[in-house]
Scaffold this active site. Structure first.
Site, PDB file in Angstrom:
ATOM      1  N   ASP A   1       0.723  -1.349   0.027  1.00 20.13           N
ATOM      2  CA  ASP A   1       0.291  -1.156  -0.014  1.00 20.13           C
ATOM      3  C   ASP A   1       1.188   1.025   0.048  1.00 20.13           C
ATOM      4  OD1 ASP A   1      -2.311   1.610   0.594  1.00 20.13           O
ATOM      5  OD2 ASP A   1      -2.717   0.979   2.175  1.00 20.13           O
TER       6      ASP A   1
ATOM      7  N   ASP B   1      -2.739   2.671  -6.171  1.00 17.78           N
ATOM      8  CA  ASP B   1      -1.942   2.949  -5.357  1.00 17.78           C
ATOM      9  C   ASP B   1      -1.714   1.419  -4.442  1.00 17.78           C
ATOM     10  OD1 ASP B   1      -4.112   3.070  -3.985  1.00 17.78           O
ATOM     11  OD2 ASP B   1      -3.628   4.839  -2.835  1.00 17.78           O
ATOM     12  N   GLU B   2      -2.460   0.338  -4.363  1.00 18.68           N
ATOM     13  CA  GLU B   2      -1.573  -0.845  -3.885  1.00 18.68           C
ATOM     14  C   GLU B   2      -2.181  -1.952  -4.462  1.00 18.68           C
ATOM     15  OE1 GLU B   2      -5.023  -0.983  -0.974  1.00 18.68           O
ATOM     16  OE2 GLU B   2      -6.474  -0.133  -1.385  1.00 18.68           O
TER      17      GLU B   2
END
Length: 367
Positions: free
Chosen positions: A14, A108-109
């Site tokens: 993350d 983003d993860e």
């Protein structure tokens, strides 16, 4: 946990305050300062906040006006999704150096299954550390990671030592880790559900574990079985490289509250057109239209309608959204309208496309 279940090595990576961190990286003058992505203007809503801003209580989904009151020195920057996607692709390229089993959740993860990895490294913890170092050295951003036996525990663990940290929950530690966890930290338990659990004396994983599956299903419906199993470390969802999209949506926040359905129709037409474009770009169609209405007092209402056939045309989406708008009287003036299409045809072959292989051996080396 059942000893018959396979033990996998899952990493959840993350990025730390991704949108805000990209802005600070691209503009060194913003480093160390409280910034918010989005939220500018009188009606703006924040999509991300830097850690410097979070110290003042600024967070995503907050109005820019409230954020400015909390943090008078707050700096607003515009979103740049082209740039975010560019950076995200660089990060994913690093992931694929270690495994092909990468399941992105957003820009983003992502989840990575490194049970069997390209580096032949038996330690998922060392792989996570190496990935984080590479992201920092090659991209210039920090990331946090959670490492454990399944996706659920890994995701919970990734938030444990944020920012720029990682947490490994070894197989023998999973049950104790979950029992000691505040119920608010459980992925999938939101604010409303947490409050309901508090009212029933459920504050920690240990409290949750004390309840029978019948009790949880009685009080929390279909989610009861999910809660019953995750607190026991049972979560069998595999890392799926080709994640099935379940919905597509678009929404608009208005500069002034709208109080008449007539004024909303023009807005709905633009939103329906955007949804149709996104459907075409992704080559999908759906059956269920959901109209999202956020009122001036920030209360949220959704109305849905399912048709007997798949569609992606703007005209069908718009007409269905209009029906939903006129379905009942509006409670208040409206600050936001959104349209989403779900029950997509991508879900038809989900079972057929799932991974057929699974690791069914107990791993004996260090986690």
């Amino acid at each position: 946990m059942s000893s018959n279940l396979p033990i996998r090595k899952i990493i959840h990576v993350d990025m730390d305050a991704f949108y805000a961190s990209v802005a600070q990286m691209d503009n060194p003058d913003l480093k160390g300062k409280p910034i918010a992505v989005g939220g500018g203007g009188t009606r703006g809503v924040i999509s991300a906040a830097s850690y410097e801003a979070r110290k003042f209580g600024v967070k995503s989904a907050m109005s820019g006006q409230l954020a400015k009151k909390l943090c008078p020195e707050l700096i607003f920057v515009k979103s740049d999704f082209g740039r975010y996607k560019e950076i995200s692709n660089k990060i994913r390229a690093i992931f694929f150096d270690y495994t092909d089993l990468v399941e992105p959740l957003s820009l983003d993860e992502a989840y990575l299954d490194v049970t069997q990895n390209k580096k032949g490294n038996p330690s998922a913890s060392l792989i996570a550390e190496e990935i984080r170092n590479r992201i920092y050295n090659e991209v210039g951003l920090t990331a946090s990671a959670g490492i454990s036996i399944n996706k659920f525990v890994a995701k919970v663990a990734s938030d444990y030592n944020k920012p720029n940290g990682q947490k490994t929950v070894n197989p023998e530690e999973v049950l104790n880790f979950l029992e000691a966890l505040d119920i608010r930290k459980f992925y999938g338990i939101g604010k409303v559900t947490a409050e309901k659990m508090y009212q029933k004396g459920i504050f920690t994983g240990k409290d949750l574990k004390s309840k029978t599956i019948e009790y949880l299903e009685q009080h929390f419906g279909k989610s009861g079985a999910y809660y019953y199993h995750i607190v026991r470390g049972v979560h069998n969802s595999q890392v799926k490289p080709n994640r099935i999209r379940k919905s597509l949506a678009a929404e608009r926040t208005f500069s002034k509250n709208l109080s008449s359905e007539i004024f909303m129709l023009e807005k709905l037409e633009h939103i329906a057109e955007e949804v149709s474009k996104r459907l075409g770009k992704n080559s999908v169609a759906g059956k269920t239209v959901t109209l999202k209405i956020k009122y001036s007092d920030f209360t949220l209402q959704t109305r849905s309608k399912t048709l007997p056939y798949f569609f992606a045309d703007k005209s069908v989406i718009l007409e269905t959204a209009k029906d939903l708008l006129y379905q009942e009287k509006l409670n208040n003036s409206v600050r936001l309208l959104g349209i989403s299409l779900s029950n997509l045809n991508t879900e038809q072959n989900t079972k057929k496309t799932e991974e057929k292989k699974s690791v069914s051996v107990q791993l004996k080396f260090k986690f």
